[in-house]
Design an enzyme around this catalytic site. Structure first.
Site, PDB file in Angstrom:
ATOM      1  CD  GLU A 227     -23.688  46.744  56.593  1.00 35.03           C
ATOM      2  OE1 GLU A 227     -23.700  47.011  57.811  1.00 35.03           O
ATOM      3  OE2 GLU A 227     -23.512  45.597  56.130  1.00 35.03           O
ATOM      4  CB  CYS A 259     -24.412  47.876  60.778  1.00 37.57           C
ATOM      5  SG  CYS A 259     -24.430  46.085  60.571  1.00 37.57           S
TER       6      CYS A 259
END
Length: 492
Positions: A227, A259
Protein backbone atom coordinates in the site's frame (compact mmCIF):
# COMPACT_ATOMS: atom_id res chain seq x y z
CA UNK A 1 11.50 -13.82 19.19
CA UNK A 2 13.34 -10.56 18.57
CA UNK A 3 15.94 -9.60 16.03
CA UNK A 4 18.79 -9.22 18.52
CA UNK A 5 18.67 -12.91 19.45
CA UNK A 6 19.16 -14.64 16.09
CA UNK A 7 20.46 -13.79 12.61
CA UNK A 8 18.35 -13.10 9.56
CA UNK A 9 19.29 -16.50 8.16
CA UNK A 10 18.13 -18.15 11.35
CA UNK A 11 14.88 -16.18 11.25
CA UNK A 12 14.19 -17.44 7.73
CA UNK A 13 15.10 -21.00 8.72
CA UNK A 14 12.78 -20.97 11.73
CA UNK A 15 9.91 -19.54 9.67
CA UNK A 16 10.43 -22.18 6.97
CA UNK A 17 10.53 -24.97 9.55
CA UNK A 18 7.26 -23.75 11.05
CA UNK A 19 5.45 -23.45 7.71
CA UNK A 20 4.17 -27.02 7.23
CA UNK A 21 3.27 -27.69 10.89
CA UNK A 22 1.42 -24.38 11.07
CA UNK A 23 -0.40 -25.01 7.78
CA UNK A 24 -1.63 -28.34 9.16
CA UNK A 25 -3.24 -26.79 12.23
CA UNK A 26 -7.00 -26.93 12.04
CA UNK A 27 -9.00 -23.72 11.59
CA UNK A 28 -10.36 -24.13 15.10
CA UNK A 29 -6.88 -24.45 16.61
CA UNK A 30 -5.60 -21.47 14.66
CA UNK A 31 -8.72 -19.44 15.47
CA UNK A 32 -8.25 -20.11 19.17
CA UNK A 33 -4.66 -18.90 18.87
CA UNK A 34 -5.80 -15.64 17.25
CA UNK A 35 -8.32 -15.08 20.03
CA UNK A 36 -5.54 -15.71 22.57
CA UNK A 37 -3.39 -13.05 20.88
CA UNK A 38 -6.29 -10.60 21.00
CA UNK A 39 -6.74 -11.18 24.72
CA UNK A 40 -3.04 -10.82 25.40
CA UNK A 41 -2.87 -7.51 23.54
CA UNK A 42 -5.82 -6.18 25.52
CA UNK A 43 -4.28 -7.30 28.80
CA UNK A 44 -1.07 -5.47 27.93
CA UNK A 45 -3.02 -2.50 26.57
CA UNK A 46 -2.15 0.17 29.16
CA UNK A 47 1.55 -0.59 28.85
CA UNK A 48 1.48 -0.71 25.05
CA UNK A 49 -0.54 2.48 24.69
CA UNK A 50 1.85 4.31 27.01
CA UNK A 51 4.85 3.28 24.92
CA UNK A 52 3.04 4.23 21.72
CA UNK A 53 2.15 7.69 23.02
CA UNK A 54 5.77 8.38 23.87
CA UNK A 55 7.17 7.12 20.56
CA UNK A 56 4.57 8.44 18.10
CA UNK A 57 2.98 11.51 19.68
CA UNK A 58 -0.49 10.14 18.93
CA UNK A 59 -3.23 10.74 21.48
CA UNK A 60 -4.23 8.18 24.11
CA UNK A 61 -7.84 7.99 22.89
CA UNK A 62 -6.74 7.39 19.29
CA UNK A 63 -4.26 4.68 20.31
CA UNK A 64 -6.68 2.98 22.69
CA UNK A 65 -9.26 2.78 19.92
CA UNK A 66 -6.67 1.49 17.48
CA UNK A 67 -5.57 -1.26 19.88
CA UNK A 68 -9.21 -2.27 20.36
CA UNK A 69 -9.64 -2.43 16.58
CA UNK A 70 -6.53 -4.61 16.32
CA UNK A 71 -7.77 -7.07 18.93
CA UNK A 72 -11.26 -7.37 17.48
CA UNK A 73 -9.86 -7.77 13.98
CA UNK A 74 -8.06 -10.86 15.22
CA UNK A 75 -11.33 -12.20 16.62
CA UNK A 76 -13.13 -11.52 13.34
CA UNK A 77 -10.45 -13.42 11.43
CA UNK A 78 -10.71 -16.26 13.96
CA UNK A 79 -14.43 -16.70 13.26
CA UNK A 80 -13.80 -16.44 9.52
CA UNK A 81 -11.33 -19.30 9.42
CA UNK A 82 -13.30 -21.51 11.82
CA UNK A 83 -16.21 -21.28 9.39
CA UNK A 84 -13.90 -22.71 6.71
CA UNK A 85 -15.57 -21.08 3.72
CA UNK A 86 -12.38 -19.13 3.02
CA UNK A 87 -10.73 -22.39 1.89
CA UNK A 88 -13.03 -22.54 -1.16
CA UNK A 89 -13.02 -26.35 -1.07
CA UNK A 90 -14.29 -27.80 -4.37
CA UNK A 91 -14.85 -31.50 -5.01
CA UNK A 92 -15.49 -32.99 -8.45
CA UNK A 93 -15.90 -36.77 -8.07
CA UNK A 94 -14.94 -38.97 -10.99
CA UNK A 95 -17.57 -38.95 -13.74
CA UNK A 96 -17.19 -41.41 -16.66
CA UNK A 97 -20.12 -39.75 -18.46
CA UNK A 98 -18.79 -36.18 -18.24
CA UNK A 99 -19.99 -34.46 -21.42
CA UNK A 100 -16.55 -33.34 -22.64
CA UNK A 101 -14.85 -36.63 -21.82
CA UNK A 102 -14.44 -38.81 -18.73
CA UNK A 103 -13.59 -36.71 -15.69
CA UNK A 104 -11.10 -37.87 -13.05
CA UNK A 105 -11.62 -37.17 -9.37
CA UNK A 106 -10.35 -33.59 -8.86
CA UNK A 107 -10.41 -31.70 -5.58
CA UNK A 108 -9.20 -28.14 -5.03
CA UNK A 109 -8.72 -25.83 -2.06
CA UNK A 110 -6.70 -22.81 -0.98
CA UNK A 111 -3.56 -23.51 1.01
CA UNK A 112 -1.05 -21.22 2.80
CA UNK A 113 1.70 -19.76 0.61
CA UNK A 114 4.37 -20.09 3.31
CA UNK A 115 6.38 -17.58 5.36
CA UNK A 116 5.28 -13.95 4.96
CA UNK A 117 7.43 -10.86 5.54
CA UNK A 118 5.41 -7.87 6.78
CA UNK A 119 6.94 -4.39 6.70
CA UNK A 120 5.17 -2.50 9.50
CA UNK A 121 3.73 1.00 9.02
CA UNK A 122 4.52 4.13 10.99
CA UNK A 123 1.14 5.84 11.13
CA UNK A 124 -0.82 2.97 12.69
CA UNK A 125 1.46 1.57 15.42
CA UNK A 126 -1.09 -1.13 16.22
CA UNK A 127 -3.52 -1.62 13.32
CA UNK A 128 -0.90 -1.74 10.53
CA UNK A 129 2.19 -2.64 12.50
CA UNK A 130 3.44 -5.71 14.35
CA UNK A 131 0.04 -7.22 15.20
CA UNK A 132 -1.91 -5.38 12.51
CA UNK A 133 -3.95 -6.44 9.53
CA UNK A 134 -1.22 -7.98 7.38
CA UNK A 135 0.16 -10.06 10.25
CA UNK A 136 -3.33 -11.11 11.35
CA UNK A 137 -4.34 -12.11 7.81
CA UNK A 138 -1.19 -14.14 7.23
CA UNK A 139 -1.52 -15.93 10.56
CA UNK A 140 -5.17 -16.65 9.86
CA UNK A 141 -4.19 -18.13 6.51
CA UNK A 142 -1.73 -20.44 8.25
CA UNK A 143 1.48 -18.65 7.25
CA UNK A 144 4.40 -17.96 9.60
CA UNK A 145 5.03 -14.22 9.89
CA UNK A 146 8.22 -12.21 10.15
CA UNK A 147 7.62 -8.53 10.90
CA UNK A 148 10.16 -5.89 9.94
CA UNK A 149 9.69 -3.32 12.72
CA UNK A 150 9.22 0.33 11.82
CA UNK A 151 11.99 2.61 13.08
CA UNK A 152 9.41 5.13 14.28
CA UNK A 153 8.29 2.96 17.21
CA UNK A 154 11.03 0.39 18.00
CA UNK A 155 10.23 -0.16 21.68
CA UNK A 156 6.55 -0.66 20.96
CA UNK A 157 7.40 -3.08 18.17
CA UNK A 158 9.58 -5.21 20.44
CA UNK A 159 7.07 -5.30 23.26
CA UNK A 160 4.12 -6.04 20.96
CA UNK A 161 6.06 -8.87 19.32
CA UNK A 162 6.78 -10.37 22.74
CA UNK A 163 3.07 -10.28 23.59
CA UNK A 164 2.03 -11.85 20.28
CA UNK A 165 4.73 -14.53 20.22
CA UNK A 166 4.05 -15.46 23.83
CA UNK A 167 0.32 -15.87 23.24
CA UNK A 168 0.92 -18.03 20.15
CA UNK A 169 3.35 -20.22 22.05
CA UNK A 170 0.92 -20.71 24.93
CA UNK A 171 -1.78 -21.59 22.40
CA UNK A 172 0.40 -24.45 21.12
CA UNK A 173 1.42 -22.95 17.79
CA UNK A 174 4.75 -24.11 16.28
CA UNK A 175 8.04 -22.50 17.25
CA UNK A 176 9.07 -19.82 14.75
CA UNK A 177 5.55 -18.93 13.66
CA UNK A 178 5.98 -15.26 14.64
CA UNK A 179 9.24 -13.30 14.67
CA UNK A 180 10.50 -9.71 14.59
CA UNK A 181 13.47 -8.12 12.86
CA UNK A 182 14.57 -4.51 12.56
CA UNK A 183 16.69 -2.47 10.19
CA UNK A 184 16.27 -1.75 6.49
CA UNK A 185 19.23 -3.94 5.53
CA UNK A 186 17.79 -6.93 7.36
CA UNK A 187 14.38 -6.35 5.79
CA UNK A 188 15.79 -6.28 2.27
CA UNK A 189 17.95 -9.35 2.92
CA UNK A 190 14.95 -11.30 4.15
CA UNK A 191 12.80 -10.17 1.22
CA UNK A 192 15.42 -11.68 -1.08
CA UNK A 193 15.56 -14.95 0.86
CA UNK A 194 14.01 -17.85 -1.06
CA UNK A 195 12.28 -19.10 2.08
CA UNK A 196 10.04 -16.00 2.20
CA UNK A 197 7.04 -16.63 -0.05
CA UNK A 198 5.12 -13.31 0.11
CA UNK A 199 5.59 -9.73 1.28
CA UNK A 200 3.32 -6.99 2.62
CA UNK A 201 4.02 -3.29 3.11
CA UNK A 202 2.31 -0.05 4.11
CA UNK A 203 4.27 3.15 3.60
CA UNK A 204 5.69 5.55 1.05
CA UNK A 205 5.48 5.12 -2.70
CA UNK A 206 9.26 5.32 -3.09
CA UNK A 207 10.10 2.60 -0.57
CA UNK A 208 7.14 0.42 -1.48
CA UNK A 209 8.00 0.45 -5.16
CA UNK A 210 11.63 -0.38 -4.36
CA UNK A 211 10.59 -3.38 -2.28
CA UNK A 212 8.03 -4.49 -4.89
CA UNK A 213 10.77 -4.44 -7.54
CA UNK A 214 13.02 -6.56 -5.32
CA UNK A 215 10.24 -9.11 -4.83
CA UNK A 216 9.57 -9.22 -8.58
CA UNK A 217 13.25 -9.53 -9.54
CA UNK A 218 14.00 -12.57 -7.38
CA UNK A 219 14.97 -15.75 -9.27
CA UNK A 220 11.53 -16.97 -8.23
CA UNK A 221 9.34 -13.84 -7.92
CA UNK A 222 6.90 -13.66 -5.03
CA UNK A 223 3.66 -11.73 -4.54
CA UNK A 224 4.17 -8.38 -2.84
CA UNK A 225 1.18 -6.50 -1.45
CA UNK A 226 2.23 -2.89 -1.04
CA UNK A 227 0.00 0.00 0.00
CA UNK A 228 1.89 3.02 -1.33
CA UNK A 229 -0.18 6.18 -1.06
CA UNK A 230 -3.41 7.83 -2.10
CA UNK A 231 -4.88 11.33 -2.41
CA UNK A 232 -8.52 10.21 -2.12
CA UNK A 233 -10.41 12.86 -4.12
CA UNK A 234 -13.82 14.04 -2.94
CA UNK A 235 -16.43 15.46 -5.33
CA UNK A 236 -19.18 17.69 -3.94
CA UNK A 237 -22.08 19.27 -5.80
CA UNK A 238 -22.53 21.79 -2.99
CA UNK A 239 -20.35 23.31 -0.26
CA UNK A 240 -22.19 24.36 2.86
CA UNK A 241 -20.57 25.01 6.22
CA UNK A 242 -21.35 21.53 7.56
CA UNK A 243 -19.62 19.86 4.61
CA UNK A 244 -16.56 22.11 4.91
CA UNK A 245 -16.33 21.53 8.67
CA UNK A 246 -16.41 17.78 8.08
CA UNK A 247 -13.72 18.12 5.43
CA UNK A 248 -11.37 20.02 7.76
CA UNK A 249 -11.96 17.48 10.54
CA UNK A 250 -11.09 14.63 8.19
CA UNK A 251 -7.97 16.41 6.90
CA UNK A 252 -6.70 17.23 10.38
CA UNK A 253 -7.52 13.97 12.18
CA UNK A 254 -4.31 12.33 13.45
CA UNK A 255 -2.51 15.33 11.92
CA UNK A 256 -3.48 14.18 8.44
CA UNK A 257 -1.21 11.15 8.71
CA UNK A 258 -3.77 8.73 7.32
CA UNK A 259 -3.65 6.91 4.01
CA UNK A 260 -7.34 7.76 3.43
CA UNK A 261 -7.08 11.49 4.16
CA UNK A 262 -8.99 13.52 1.52
CA UNK A 263 -6.21 15.28 -0.38
CA UNK A 264 -8.54 17.06 -2.80
CA UNK A 265 -12.08 18.39 -2.45
CA UNK A 266 -13.88 19.49 -5.64
CA UNK A 267 -16.60 22.12 -5.12
CA UNK A 268 -18.69 24.23 -7.53
CA UNK A 269 -17.17 27.48 -8.70
CA UNK A 270 -18.43 30.36 -6.57
CA UNK A 271 -18.86 28.24 -3.43
CA UNK A 272 -18.39 30.21 -0.22
CA UNK A 273 -15.21 28.89 1.43
CA UNK A 274 -14.62 31.42 4.20
CA UNK A 275 -15.62 28.95 6.93
CA UNK A 276 -12.62 26.75 6.07
CA UNK A 277 -10.21 29.18 7.70
CA UNK A 278 -12.30 29.34 10.88
CA UNK A 279 -12.60 25.55 11.09
CA UNK A 280 -8.87 25.07 10.53
CA UNK A 281 -7.98 27.74 13.10
CA UNK A 282 -9.89 25.82 15.75
CA UNK A 283 -7.63 22.76 15.36
CA UNK A 284 -4.82 22.51 17.90
CA UNK A 285 -1.31 21.72 16.77
CA UNK A 286 -0.44 18.02 16.62
CA UNK A 287 2.94 16.33 16.64
CA UNK A 288 3.85 14.42 13.50
CA UNK A 289 5.01 10.85 13.90
CA UNK A 290 8.75 11.35 13.65
CA UNK A 291 11.31 13.95 12.54
CA UNK A 292 11.64 12.43 9.05
CA UNK A 293 7.92 12.70 8.38
CA UNK A 294 7.99 16.22 9.81
CA UNK A 295 10.73 17.34 7.45
CA UNK A 296 8.98 15.78 4.45
CA UNK A 297 5.69 17.46 5.34
CA UNK A 298 7.32 20.87 5.80
CA UNK A 299 8.92 20.61 2.36
CA UNK A 300 5.72 19.40 0.73
CA UNK A 301 3.78 22.24 2.36
CA UNK A 302 6.29 24.79 1.04
CA UNK A 303 5.94 23.34 -2.46
CA UNK A 304 2.15 23.60 -2.40
CA UNK A 305 2.09 27.09 -0.91
CA UNK A 306 4.59 28.22 -3.52
CA UNK A 307 2.78 26.73 -6.51
CA UNK A 308 1.46 29.14 -9.10
CA UNK A 309 -2.25 29.94 -8.94
CA UNK A 310 -2.75 28.80 -5.34
CA UNK A 311 -4.94 30.83 -2.96
CA UNK A 312 -4.42 30.20 0.74
CA UNK A 313 -7.51 29.55 2.85
CA UNK A 314 -5.60 28.44 5.95
CA UNK A 315 -1.82 28.77 5.99
CA UNK A 316 -1.42 26.69 9.10
CA UNK A 317 1.78 26.54 11.10
CA UNK A 318 4.77 24.23 11.35
CA UNK A 319 6.92 24.25 14.49
CA UNK A 320 10.00 22.16 15.26
CA UNK A 321 10.94 21.67 18.91
CA UNK A 322 14.38 21.20 20.44
CA UNK A 323 14.13 17.43 19.97
CA UNK A 324 13.55 17.83 16.23
CA UNK A 325 9.87 16.84 16.41
CA UNK A 326 7.48 18.72 14.11
CA UNK A 327 4.12 20.11 15.22
CA UNK A 328 1.58 21.30 12.65
CA UNK A 329 -1.85 22.82 12.19
CA UNK A 330 -3.95 22.42 9.03
CA UNK A 331 -2.98 24.05 5.75
CA UNK A 332 -5.76 24.35 3.14
CA UNK A 333 -5.43 26.04 -0.24
CA UNK A 334 -7.72 26.43 -3.22
CA UNK A 335 -7.13 26.35 -6.99
CA UNK A 336 -9.32 26.16 -10.05
CA UNK A 337 -9.48 23.10 -12.29
CA UNK A 338 -7.25 24.59 -14.98
CA UNK A 339 -4.52 25.44 -12.47
CA UNK A 340 -4.62 21.94 -11.01
CA UNK A 341 -4.25 20.39 -14.46
CA UNK A 342 -1.52 22.81 -15.54
CA UNK A 343 0.56 22.51 -12.37
CA UNK A 344 -0.15 18.87 -11.59
CA UNK A 345 3.51 18.06 -10.90
CA UNK A 346 3.56 20.51 -8.00
CA UNK A 347 0.07 19.83 -6.66
CA UNK A 348 -0.93 16.19 -7.22
CA UNK A 349 1.65 14.44 -5.06
CA UNK A 350 0.35 13.14 -1.74
CA UNK A 351 0.88 15.47 1.24
CA UNK A 352 1.32 13.19 4.24
CA UNK A 353 0.14 15.50 6.99
CA UNK A 354 -2.61 18.09 7.64
CA UNK A 355 -2.74 19.65 4.16
CA UNK A 356 -5.40 19.50 1.45
CA UNK A 357 -6.44 21.30 -1.74
CA UNK A 358 -9.94 22.55 -2.58
CA UNK A 359 -10.53 22.59 -6.34
CA UNK A 360 -13.18 24.87 -7.87
CA UNK A 361 -14.95 23.52 -10.96
CA UNK A 362 -17.40 25.13 -13.38
CA UNK A 363 -18.60 22.10 -15.35
CA UNK A 364 -19.79 19.06 -13.41
CA UNK A 365 -20.02 17.02 -16.59
CA UNK A 366 -16.26 17.41 -17.12
CA UNK A 367 -15.39 15.77 -13.78
CA UNK A 368 -15.38 12.11 -14.96
CA UNK A 369 -12.75 12.75 -17.65
CA UNK A 370 -10.74 14.98 -15.32
CA UNK A 371 -10.76 12.32 -12.61
CA UNK A 372 -9.60 9.62 -15.03
CA UNK A 373 -6.76 11.87 -16.20
CA UNK A 374 -5.49 13.08 -12.83
CA UNK A 375 -6.27 10.26 -10.39
CA UNK A 376 -5.48 6.87 -11.99
CA UNK A 377 -5.36 4.89 -8.75
CA UNK A 378 -6.64 5.63 -5.23
CA UNK A 379 -7.75 3.83 -2.13
CA UNK A 380 -10.96 5.88 -2.01
CA UNK A 381 -13.06 8.39 -3.89
CA UNK A 382 -16.09 10.13 -2.42
CA UNK A 383 -19.28 11.79 -3.68
CA UNK A 384 -21.24 14.39 -1.71
CA UNK A 385 -24.53 15.23 -3.45
CA UNK A 386 -28.11 16.00 -2.60
CA UNK A 387 -30.63 13.18 -2.54
CA UNK A 388 -32.34 14.22 -5.77
CA UNK A 389 -28.98 14.29 -7.60
CA UNK A 390 -28.17 10.79 -6.42
CA UNK A 391 -31.61 9.53 -7.45
CA UNK A 392 -31.86 10.99 -10.95
CA UNK A 393 -28.84 9.17 -12.37
CA UNK A 394 -27.02 12.35 -13.43
CA UNK A 395 -23.92 11.31 -11.48
CA UNK A 396 -23.67 7.80 -12.92
CA UNK A 397 -20.80 8.66 -15.29
CA UNK A 398 -18.79 10.17 -12.44
CA UNK A 399 -19.47 7.17 -10.21
CA UNK A 400 -18.34 4.82 -12.98
CA UNK A 401 -15.08 6.78 -13.31
CA UNK A 402 -14.51 6.58 -9.56
CA UNK A 403 -15.18 2.83 -9.45
CA UNK A 404 -12.67 2.21 -12.23
CA UNK A 405 -9.89 3.97 -10.34
CA UNK A 406 -10.67 3.38 -6.65
CA UNK A 407 -10.93 0.53 -4.20
CA UNK A 408 -13.78 2.11 -2.22
CA UNK A 409 -16.40 4.61 -3.42
CA UNK A 410 -18.18 6.53 -0.65
CA UNK A 411 -21.47 8.42 -0.81
CA UNK A 412 -21.47 11.00 1.93
CA UNK A 413 -19.18 10.87 4.93
CA UNK A 414 -15.41 10.97 4.76
CA UNK A 415 -12.87 8.29 3.84
CA UNK A 416 -10.87 8.47 7.06
CA UNK A 417 -11.88 5.67 9.39
CA UNK A 418 -11.73 2.29 7.63
CA UNK A 419 -14.20 -0.16 9.15
CA UNK A 420 -12.91 -3.71 9.67
CA UNK A 421 -15.74 -5.67 8.10
CA UNK A 422 -16.03 -8.65 5.74
CA UNK A 423 -17.08 -6.46 2.80
CA UNK A 424 -14.34 -3.84 3.17
CA UNK A 425 -11.93 -3.13 0.30
CA UNK A 426 -8.79 -1.27 1.34
CA UNK A 427 -6.71 -1.29 -1.80
CA UNK A 428 -6.90 0.19 -5.25
CA UNK A 429 -5.32 0.39 -8.68
CA UNK A 430 -1.66 1.39 -8.89
CA UNK A 431 -0.18 3.67 -7.60
CA UNK A 432 -2.41 3.23 -4.54
CA UNK A 433 -1.24 -0.36 -4.20
CA UNK A 434 1.13 -2.68 -6.04
CA UNK A 435 -1.54 -5.37 -6.26
CA UNK A 436 -5.22 -4.50 -6.26
CA UNK A 437 -6.09 -6.60 -3.22
CA UNK A 438 -7.41 -5.54 0.19
CA UNK A 439 -5.42 -5.22 3.40
CA UNK A 440 -8.54 -4.73 5.56
CA UNK A 441 -11.49 -7.08 6.04
CA UNK A 442 -11.72 -10.84 5.85
CA UNK A 443 -10.88 -10.93 2.13
CA UNK A 444 -7.35 -9.91 3.17
CA UNK A 445 -6.70 -13.52 4.22
CA UNK A 446 -6.86 -14.77 0.63
CA UNK A 447 -3.72 -12.79 -0.31
CA UNK A 448 -1.68 -15.38 1.52
CA UNK A 449 -3.32 -18.47 0.05
CA UNK A 450 -2.77 -20.35 -3.20
CA UNK A 451 -4.91 -22.90 -5.01
CA UNK A 452 -3.86 -26.55 -5.04
CA UNK A 453 -5.76 -29.32 -6.85
CA UNK A 454 -5.46 -33.04 -6.06
CA UNK A 455 -6.33 -35.46 -8.85
CA UNK A 456 -7.05 -39.11 -8.21
CA UNK A 457 -5.73 -38.87 -4.65
CA UNK A 458 -6.57 -41.54 -2.05
CA UNK A 459 -8.65 -40.30 0.86
CA UNK A 460 -5.81 -40.94 3.28
CA UNK A 461 -3.50 -38.45 1.51
CA UNK A 462 -6.02 -35.67 0.94
CA UNK A 463 -6.04 -32.55 3.14
CA UNK A 464 -8.81 -32.73 5.72
CA UNK A 465 -11.08 -30.15 3.97
CA UNK A 466 -11.17 -32.28 0.78
CA UNK A 467 -11.90 -35.65 2.35
CA UNK A 468 -15.34 -37.17 2.02
CA UNK A 469 -15.69 -37.47 5.81
CA UNK A 470 -14.82 -33.72 6.10
CA UNK A 471 -13.34 -33.89 9.62
CA UNK A 472 -13.03 -30.10 9.89
CA UNK A 473 -16.66 -29.61 8.87
CA UNK A 474 -15.88 -26.92 6.28
CA UNK A 475 -18.22 -26.00 3.41
CA UNK A 476 -17.58 -28.19 0.37
CA UNK A 477 -18.79 -27.32 -3.12
CA UNK A 478 -19.46 -30.62 -4.88
CA UNK A 479 -20.11 -31.15 -8.58
CA UNK A 480 -21.88 -34.50 -8.60
CA UNK A 481 -21.59 -36.91 -11.56
CA UNK A 482 -24.24 -36.44 -14.22
CA UNK A 483 -24.75 -32.71 -13.72
CA UNK A 484 -22.77 -31.76 -16.82
CA UNK A 485 -25.63 -32.84 -19.09
CA UNK A 486 -27.74 -29.97 -17.72
CA UNK A 487 -25.18 -27.22 -18.44
CA UNK A 488 -26.77 -24.12 -19.93
CA UNK A 489 -30.29 -24.88 -18.73
CA UNK A 490 -30.18 -22.17 -16.05
CA UNK A 491 -28.99 -19.54 -18.52
CA UNK A 492 -31.67 -20.43 -21.04
Amino acid sequence: MTDNEITVDEVAARAAAAARPFARTSPRERGAALVAVAGALEAAGPELVGIAMRETGLAEARLTGELRRTAWQLRLFADTIVDGGYLDARIDPADPDYVIGPRPDVRRMLEPVGPVLNFAASNFPFAFSVAGGDSAAALAAGCPVVVKAHSGHPELSRRTAEVVAGALERAGMPDGVFQLISGQENGVALLKDERIRAGAFTGSTHVGRMLADIAASRPVPIPFYGELGSVNPVYATYADAALLDGFVASVSGSAGQLCTKPGFLFVPEGAELSSVGDAAASVSEHRLLNPGIGRAFAQRRDDVLGAEGVTVLSEGEVRVDDAGQTYATPTVVTVDVDTLAEHREALLEESFGPLSVIVRYADRDALPALHAELFPGNLTSTVHARAEELADGSLSELVDALAETSGRVLFGGWPTGVSVTPAMQHGGPYPATTSDATSVGTAAITRFLRGVAYQGAPQELLPAPLRDDNPWGVPQQRSEPGHSTSWGSFAG
